[in-house]
Design a protein around this motif. Structure first.
Motif, PDB file in Angstrom:
ATOM      1  N   LYS A 173     -61.249 -34.451 -16.707  1.00 26.69           N
ATOM      2  CA  LYS A 173     -60.565 -35.385 -18.003  1.00 26.69           C
ATOM      3  C   LYS A 173     -59.327 -35.702 -16.774  1.00 26.69           C
ATOM      4  CE  LYS A 173     -61.011 -32.556 -21.876  1.00 26.69           C
ATOM      5  NZ  LYS A 173     -61.262 -31.527 -22.981  1.00 26.69           N
ATOM      6  N   ALA A 174     -58.289 -36.751 -17.335  1.00 29.64           N
ATOM      7  CA  ALA A 174     -56.920 -37.541 -17.081  1.00 29.64           C
ATOM      8  C   ALA A 174     -56.058 -36.249 -17.256  1.00 29.64           C
ATOM      9  CB  ALA A 174     -56.958 -38.359 -17.649  1.00 29.64           C
ATOM     10  N   THR A 175     -55.409 -35.920 -15.547  1.00 39.11           N
ATOM     11  CA  THR A 175     -54.792 -35.328 -15.622  1.00 39.11           C
ATOM     12  C   THR A 175     -53.428 -34.999 -14.704  1.00 39.11           C
ATOM     13  OG1 THR A 175     -55.965 -33.490 -15.343  1.00 39.11           O
ATOM     14  CG2 THR A 175     -54.620 -32.293 -15.013  1.00 39.11           C
ATOM     15  N   LYS A 176     -52.003 -34.726 -15.123  1.00 37.66           N
ATOM     16  CA  LYS A 176     -50.889 -35.148 -14.205  1.00 37.66           C
ATOM     17  C   LYS A 176     -50.950 -33.983 -13.536  1.00 37.66           C
ATOM     18  CE  LYS A 176     -48.486 -38.343 -17.683  1.00 37.66           C
ATOM     19  NZ  LYS A 176     -47.929 -38.738 -18.698  1.00 37.66           N
ATOM     20  N   TYR A 177     -50.252 -33.858 -12.202  1.00 37.57           N
ATOM     21  CA  TYR A 177     -50.226 -32.495 -11.405  1.00 37.57           C
ATOM     22  C   TYR A 177     -48.434 -33.202 -10.629  1.00 37.57           C
ATOM     23  CZ  TYR A 177     -55.184 -32.478 -11.389  1.00 37.57           C
ATOM     24  OH  TYR A 177     -56.291 -32.164 -11.528  1.00 37.57           O
ATOM     25  N   THR A 178     -47.856 -31.893 -10.444  1.00 35.55           N
ATOM     26  CA  THR A 178     -46.680 -32.008  -9.477  1.00 35.55           C
ATOM     27  C   THR A 178     -46.902 -31.964  -7.914  1.00 35.55           C
ATOM     28  OG1 THR A 178     -45.374 -31.533 -11.506  1.00 35.55           O
ATOM     29  CG2 THR A 178     -44.670 -31.458  -8.978  1.00 35.55           C
ATOM     30  N   ARG A 179     -47.318 -32.633  -7.093  1.00 33.42           N
ATOM     31  CA  ARG A 179     -47.768 -32.391  -5.651  1.00 33.42           C
ATOM     32  C   ARG A 179     -46.531 -31.596  -4.852  1.00 33.42           C
ATOM     33  NH1 ARG A 179     -50.146 -36.901  -3.530  1.00 33.42           N
ATOM     34  NH2 ARG A 179     -52.137 -36.406  -3.551  1.00 33.42           N
ATOM     35  N   GLU A 180     -46.346 -30.253  -4.745  1.00 31.26           N
ATOM     36  CA  GLU A 180     -45.439 -30.019  -3.524  1.00 31.26           C
ATOM     37  C   GLU A 180     -46.128 -30.410  -2.232  1.00 31.26           C
ATOM     38  OE1 GLU A 180     -45.333 -25.794  -4.869  1.00 31.26           O
ATOM     39  OE2 GLU A 180     -45.158 -26.213  -7.119  1.00 31.26           O
ATOM     40  N   PHE A 181     -45.249 -31.122  -1.378  1.00 32.64           N
ATOM     41  CA  PHE A 181     -45.551 -30.712  -0.167  1.00 32.64           C
ATOM     42  C   PHE A 181     -44.608 -30.813   0.741  1.00 32.64           C
ATOM     43  CE2 PHE A 181     -43.210 -34.665  -1.883  1.00 32.64           C
ATOM     44  CZ  PHE A 181     -42.875 -34.949  -1.070  1.00 32.64           C
ATOM     45  N   ALA A 182     -45.119 -29.921   2.305  1.00 31.15           N
ATOM     46  CA  ALA A 182     -44.260 -30.362   3.564  1.00 31.15           C
ATOM     47  C   ALA A 182     -43.931 -31.327   5.101  1.00 31.15           C
ATOM     48  CB  ALA A 182     -43.983 -28.649   3.811  1.00 31.15           C
ATOM     49  N   LEU A 183     -43.278 -31.812   4.884  1.00 31.46           N
ATOM     50  CA  LEU A 183     -43.793 -32.610   5.871  1.00 31.46           C
ATOM     51  C   LEU A 183     -43.537 -32.157   7.389  1.00 31.46           C
ATOM     52  CD1 LEU A 183     -42.433 -36.531   4.069  1.00 31.46           C
ATOM     53  CD2 LEU A 183     -44.707 -35.101   3.910  1.00 31.46           C
ATOM     54  N   SER A 184     -44.165 -32.627   8.758  1.00 35.15           N
ATOM     55  CA  SER A 184     -43.422 -32.556   9.648  1.00 35.15           C
ATOM     56  C   SER A 184     -43.435 -33.685  10.740  1.00 35.15           C
ATOM     57  CB  SER A 184     -44.178 -31.215  10.335  1.00 35.15           C
ATOM     58  OG  SER A 184     -45.497 -31.606  10.400  1.00 35.15           O
ATOM     59  N   GLN A 185     -42.749 -33.270  11.716  1.00 39.67           N
ATOM     60  CA  GLN A 185     -42.857 -34.558  12.135  1.00 39.67           C
ATOM     61  C   GLN A 185     -43.238 -35.347  13.842  1.00 39.67           C
ATOM     62  OE1 GLN A 185     -38.453 -34.379  14.056  1.00 39.67           O
ATOM     63  NE2 GLN A 185     -37.896 -33.559  11.914  1.00 39.67           N
ATOM     64  N   GLN A 186     -44.140 -36.248  13.759  1.00 40.78           N
ATOM     65  CA  GLN A 186     -44.983 -36.215  14.424  1.00 40.78           C
ATOM     66  C   GLN A 186     -44.817 -37.910  15.520  1.00 40.78           C
ATOM     67  OE1 GLN A 186     -48.905 -34.944  14.758  1.00 40.78           O
ATOM     68  NE2 GLN A 186     -49.758 -37.298  14.568  1.00 40.78           N
ATOM     69  N   VAL A 191     -45.465 -36.484   9.614  1.00 38.78           N
ATOM     70  CA  VAL A 191     -46.830 -36.774   8.552  1.00 38.78           C
ATOM     71  C   VAL A 191     -47.272 -35.268   7.757  1.00 38.78           C
ATOM     72  CG1 VAL A 191     -47.957 -36.948  11.155  1.00 38.78           C
ATOM     73  CG2 VAL A 191     -47.003 -35.038  10.315  1.00 38.78           C
ATOM     74  N   MET A 192     -47.805 -35.433   6.742  1.00 34.46           N
ATOM     75  CA  MET A 192     -48.229 -34.379   6.131  1.00 34.46           C
ATOM     76  C   MET A 192     -48.376 -32.727   6.667  1.00 34.46           C
ATOM     77  SD  MET A 192     -48.260 -33.730   2.672  1.00 34.46           S
ATOM     78  CE  MET A 192     -48.171 -35.753   1.908  1.00 34.46           C
ATOM     79  N   TYR A 193     -47.884 -31.415   6.252  1.00 35.71           N
ATOM     80  CA  TYR A 193     -47.804 -31.104   7.087  1.00 35.71           C
ATOM     81  C   TYR A 193     -48.632 -29.671   5.703  1.00 35.71           C
ATOM     82  CZ  TYR A 193     -46.599 -26.251   9.405  1.00 35.71           C
ATOM     83  OH  TYR A 193     -46.570 -25.526   8.875  1.00 35.71           O
ATOM     84  N   GLU A 194     -48.834 -30.147   4.632  1.00 38.26           N
ATOM     85  CA  GLU A 194     -48.998 -28.718   3.737  1.00 38.26           C
ATOM     86  C   GLU A 194     -48.844 -29.537   2.504  1.00 38.26           C
ATOM     87  OE1 GLU A 194     -51.774 -27.695   2.828  1.00 38.26           O
ATOM     88  OE2 GLU A 194     -51.568 -26.365   4.351  1.00 38.26           O
ATOM     89  N   MET A 195     -49.559 -29.578   1.392  1.00 36.61           N
ATOM     90  CA  MET A 195     -49.878 -29.679   0.063  1.00 36.61           C
ATOM     91  C   MET A 195     -50.662 -29.185  -1.125  1.00 36.61           C
ATOM     92  SD  MET A 195     -51.861 -33.399   0.371  1.00 36.61           S
ATOM     93  CE  MET A 195     -53.879 -33.513   0.610  1.00 36.61           C
ATOM     94  N   LYS A 196     -50.225 -29.171  -1.624  1.00 35.10           N
ATOM     95  CA  LYS A 196     -50.760 -28.511  -3.591  1.00 35.10           C
ATOM     96  C   LYS A 196     -50.677 -29.591  -4.227  1.00 35.10           C
ATOM     97  CE  LYS A 196     -47.798 -24.869  -4.367  1.00 35.10           C
ATOM     98  NZ  LYS A 196     -47.944 -23.028  -4.767  1.00 35.10           N
TER      99      LYS A 196
END
Length: 200
Positions: A173-186, A191-196
């Motif tokens: 079904k259509a859903t709304k989320y919050t993406r928690e993320f961490a970025l690192s340097q490259q 760049v995306m370091y981790e996400m959920k």
């Protein structure tokens, strides 16, 4: 679909189980506006779960100039760009651009890439309004080891996925989320370091 957020309940469970790997402290820049946020340019319009009649992209989106560098403003624009890369991977099954914008250790990035290699719009195993629409990036804070953390609001329409052509379809079904993320340097960029994803 994300993390790519949405593809299957199995992927969502995988994403929800992964913890964000960053300890962040507030930066003096964190409360400053970074300009007008952009939205994903590849979001589809259907929310019925029916196949969306959009053409398969001929090339991946290019990193926009605003997403280059290591400022907070560049981080915000990178998160929008990364969402576009996820949508492109969902359309085509081509995950190379997505993984090039991901840290080698990003487990959820790999999990999403593995899913859309198997199930994508190009091979007919992903149909409906599977594109994510990322509307807001917030709470950007600089952390340890040159990393940056934050969150983003993401909505995904109704879609149907299958792991193989003979597998039973899974409707989401259509859903709304919050993406928690961490970025690192490259290479001088984020760049995306981790996400959920966390369901709202």
């Amino acid at each position: 679909m994300t993390n790519r957020n949405r593809p299957t309940s199995t992927l969502l469970a995988c994403l929800a189980a992964t913890s964000l790997l960053t300890a962040c402290t507030n930066s003096p820049e964190a409360g400053r506006p970074n300009g007008t946020p952009t939205t994903s340019t590849t979001a589809s319009a259907s929310s019925t779960g029916a196949p969306t009649p959009t053409a398969t992209p001929s090339a991946p989106p290019a990193r926009p100039p605003a997403a280059q560098g290591l400022t907070l403003a560049a981080a915000e624009q990178f998160v929008h760009y990364y969402s576009d890369l996820m949508n492109y991977a969902s359309d085509t099954g081509d995950t190379a651009p997505l993984m090039s914008a991901s840290d080698a250790g990003c487990e959820n990035c790999k999990a999403y890439a593995d899913f859309v290699k198997k199930s994508n719009a190009a091979n007919g195993l992903l149909t409906g309004d599977y594109h994510e629409d990322l509307t807001e990036v917030s709470e950007l804070v600089r952390g340890q080891a040159g990393r940056l953390g934050g969150s983003a609001n993401v909505s995904i329409g109704a879609y149907v996925s299958r792991e193989t052509a003979s597998a039973a379809p899974v409707s989401s079904k259509a859903t709304k989320y919050t993406r928690e993320f961490a970025l690192s340097q490259q290479g001088g960029d984020w760049v995306m370091y981790e996400m959920k994803l966390v369901k709202q």
